[in-house]
Design a protein around this motif. Structure first.
Motif, PDB file in Angstrom:
ATOM      1  N   GLU A  41      76.014  45.782  28.570  1.00  0.00           N
ATOM      2  CA  GLU A  41      75.703  44.467  29.117  1.00  0.00           C
ATOM      3  C   GLU A  41      75.962  43.442  28.020  1.00  0.00           C
ATOM      4  N   ILE A  42      76.706  42.412  28.358  1.00  0.00           N
ATOM      5  CA  ILE A  42      77.062  41.389  27.377  1.00  0.00           C
ATOM      6  C   ILE A  42      76.480  40.064  27.820  1.00  0.00           C
ATOM      7  N   GLU A  43      75.791  39.401  26.904  1.00  0.00           N
ATOM      8  CA  GLU A  43      75.186  38.113  27.225  1.00  0.00           C
ATOM      9  C   GLU A  43      75.635  37.106  26.173  1.00  0.00           C
ATOM     10  N   THR A  44      76.205  36.012  26.598  1.00  0.00           N
ATOM     11  CA  THR A  44      76.662  34.998  25.641  1.00  0.00           C
ATOM     12  C   THR A  44      75.653  33.858  25.588  1.00  0.00           C
ATOM     13  N   LYS A  45      75.508  33.278  24.410  1.00  0.00           N
ATOM     14  CA  LYS A  45      74.568  32.158  24.246  1.00  0.00           C
ATOM     15  C   LYS A  45      75.208  31.060  23.411  1.00  0.00           C
ATOM     16  N   ALA A  63      83.793  28.487  28.020  1.00  0.00           N
ATOM     17  CA  ALA A  63      84.211  29.034  26.722  1.00  0.00           C
ATOM     18  C   ALA A  63      83.645  30.440  26.522  1.00  0.00           C
ATOM     19  N   CYS A  64      82.491  30.711  27.143  1.00  0.00           N
ATOM     20  CA  CYS A  64      81.876  32.035  27.009  1.00  0.00           C
ATOM     21  C   CYS A  64      82.751  33.099  27.678  1.00  0.00           C
ATOM     22  N   ILE A  65      83.435  32.715  28.746  1.00  0.00           N
ATOM     23  CA  ILE A  65      84.302  33.670  29.449  1.00  0.00           C
ATOM     24  C   ILE A  65      85.508  33.996  28.574  1.00  0.00           C
ATOM     25  N   ASP A  66      86.069  32.967  27.959  1.00  0.00           N
ATOM     26  CA  ASP A  66      87.209  33.187  27.049  1.00  0.00           C
ATOM     27  C   ASP A  66      86.791  34.054  25.866  1.00  0.00           C
ATOM     28  N   ALA A  67      85.568  33.842  25.379  1.00  0.00           N
ATOM     29  CA  ALA A  67      85.098  34.564  24.187  1.00  0.00           C
ATOM     30  C   ALA A  67      84.978  36.062  24.427  1.00  0.00           C
ATOM     31  N   THR A  68      84.685  36.442  25.671  1.00  0.00           N
ATOM     32  CA  THR A  68      84.454  37.865  25.941  1.00  0.00           C
ATOM     33  C   THR A  68      85.615  38.532  26.693  1.00  0.00           C
ATOM     34  N   LYS A  69      86.606  37.756  27.044  1.00  0.00           N
ATOM     35  CA  LYS A  69      87.715  38.271  27.872  1.00  0.00           C
ATOM     36  C   LYS A  69      88.405  39.491  27.236  1.00  0.00           C
ATOM     37  N   ASP A  70      88.776  39.353  25.959  1.00  0.00           N
ATOM     38  CA  ASP A  70      89.480  40.450  25.271  1.00  0.00           C
ATOM     39  C   ASP A  70      88.575  41.665  25.084  1.00  0.00           C
ATOM     40  N   LEU A  71      87.295  41.387  24.809  1.00  0.00           N
ATOM     41  CA  LEU A  71      86.341  42.479  24.605  1.00  0.00           C
ATOM     42  C   LEU A  71      86.212  43.303  25.889  1.00  0.00           C
ATOM     43  N   ILE A 121      76.587  36.656  31.876  1.00  0.00           N
ATOM     44  CA  ILE A 121      76.158  38.044  31.716  1.00  0.00           C
ATOM     45  C   ILE A 121      77.162  38.955  32.428  1.00  0.00           C
ATOM     46  N   VAL A 122      77.649  39.951  31.719  1.00  0.00           N
ATOM     47  CA  VAL A 122      78.651  40.858  32.279  1.00  0.00           C
ATOM     48  C   VAL A 122      78.211  42.301  32.050  1.00  0.00           C
ATOM     49  N   SER A 123      78.420  43.156  33.030  1.00  0.00           N
ATOM     50  CA  SER A 123      78.143  44.586  32.868  1.00  0.00           C
ATOM     51  C   SER A 123      79.464  45.361  32.925  1.00  0.00           C
ATOM     52  N   VAL A 124      79.582  46.367  32.070  1.00  0.00           N
ATOM     53  CA  VAL A 124      80.833  47.117  31.964  1.00  0.00           C
ATOM     54  C   VAL A 124      80.532  48.611  31.856  1.00  0.00           C
ATOM     55  N   ASP A 125      81.352  49.434  32.505  1.00  0.00           N
ATOM     56  CA  ASP A 125      81.289  50.887  32.297  1.00  0.00           C
ATOM     57  C   ASP A 125      82.351  51.240  31.253  1.00  0.00           C
ATOM     58  N   THR A 126      81.938  51.960  30.226  1.00  0.00           N
ATOM     59  CA  THR A 126      82.849  52.271  29.123  1.00  0.00           C
ATOM     60  C   THR A 126      83.944  53.256  29.521  1.00  0.00           C
ATOM     61  N   LYS A 133      83.509  50.669  19.334  1.00  0.00           N
ATOM     62  CA  LYS A 133      84.560  49.881  19.984  1.00  0.00           C
ATOM     63  C   LYS A 133      84.168  48.398  20.030  1.00  0.00           C
ATOM     64  N   VAL A 134      82.916  48.134  20.372  1.00  0.00           N
ATOM     65  CA  VAL A 134      82.438  46.743  20.402  1.00  0.00           C
ATOM     66  C   VAL A 134      82.501  46.151  18.993  1.00  0.00           C
ATOM     67  N   ARG A 135      81.997  46.876  17.997  1.00  0.00           N
ATOM     68  CA  ARG A 135      82.001  46.379  16.618  1.00  0.00           C
ATOM     69  C   ARG A 135      83.419  46.043  16.172  1.00  0.00           C
ATOM     70  N   LYS A 136      84.347  46.930  16.466  1.00  0.00           N
ATOM     71  CA  LYS A 136      85.743  46.772  16.059  1.00  0.00           C
ATOM     72  C   LYS A 136      86.390  45.549  16.743  1.00  0.00           C
TER      73      LYS A 136
END
Lengths: 59, 130
Positions: A15-19, A25-33, B4-9, B99-102
């Motif tokens: 689960e990823i939460e941006t603050k 901009a938060c969407i762009d920040a996490t897009k590649d991840l 907030i986004v949820s992802v399956d690895t 993977k997240v850290r990298k």
């Protein structure tokens, strides 16, 4: 300050939460991840994003 | 808070998988084409992972979008206990952490917090970014 909180469950569910980001901009920040990690199962923009978009439309 | 986004690895980075193995003190055997199962059975694979104290081995098999982990979870084989279940939970979690850290480092973020939560979840906080 812009921060990204990542919680990784015991089975690898993430689960990823941006603050502190402005608008989308938060969407762009996490897009590649997200692309690197796997399959997105849910994506929930919060009220702040909608408010920023409404303000943009009004301007 | 804004998103907030949820992802399956999905395991798609062999280098990150190797780092995860090292973190758990498992051994990654590059190009080992068979993983030990029950009796004399061996599962064909591209690479294999051995776990200290476990009789069976984990097969790392090529999959459509990366890599698939296969193993015999029979209790006496020792893997289900070491991996936390039948879906390689501990290894998948360790892989996701790496993977997240990298990926975050690649985007210029620095990790400010890393802690284990009450339910076994790993919590990471990143700041900065380009």
């Amino acid at each position: 300050m812009r921060t990204i909180n990542v919680t990784i469950g015991p089975g690898g569910e993430i689960e990823i939460e941006t603050k502190g980001f402005k608008g989308r901009a938060c969407i762009d920040a996490t897009k590649d991840l997200l692309k690197a990690l796997g399959k997105v199962t849910s994506d929930t923009p919060t009220r702040e994003i909608h408010e920023a978009e409404r303000q943009k439309e009004r301007a | 808070m804004s998103h907030i986004v949820s992802v399956d690895t999905c395991i798609n980075d062999l280098d990150a998988l190797k780092v995860a193995c090292k973190a758990l003190e498992f051994n990654f055997h590059e190009n080992q084409t068979g993983a030990k199962y029950y009796g004399d059975a061996r599962e064909s694979c591209a690479h294999a992972i051995t776990v200290p104290g476990a009789a069976f081995e984990i097969a790392v098999k090529a999959a459509e979008n990366g890599w698939h982990l296969a193993y015999d979870p029979w209790e006496s084989g020792g893997l289900s206990r070491a991996l936390g279940g039948k879906k390689a939970e501990r290894l998948v979690q360790a892989y996701a952490v790496e993977k997240v850290r990298k990926e975050m480092a690649r985007k210029g973020y620095r990790m400010t917090t890393s802690r284990k939560g009450a339910n076994g979840e790993q919590q990471l906080v990143f700041a900065g970014g380009r």
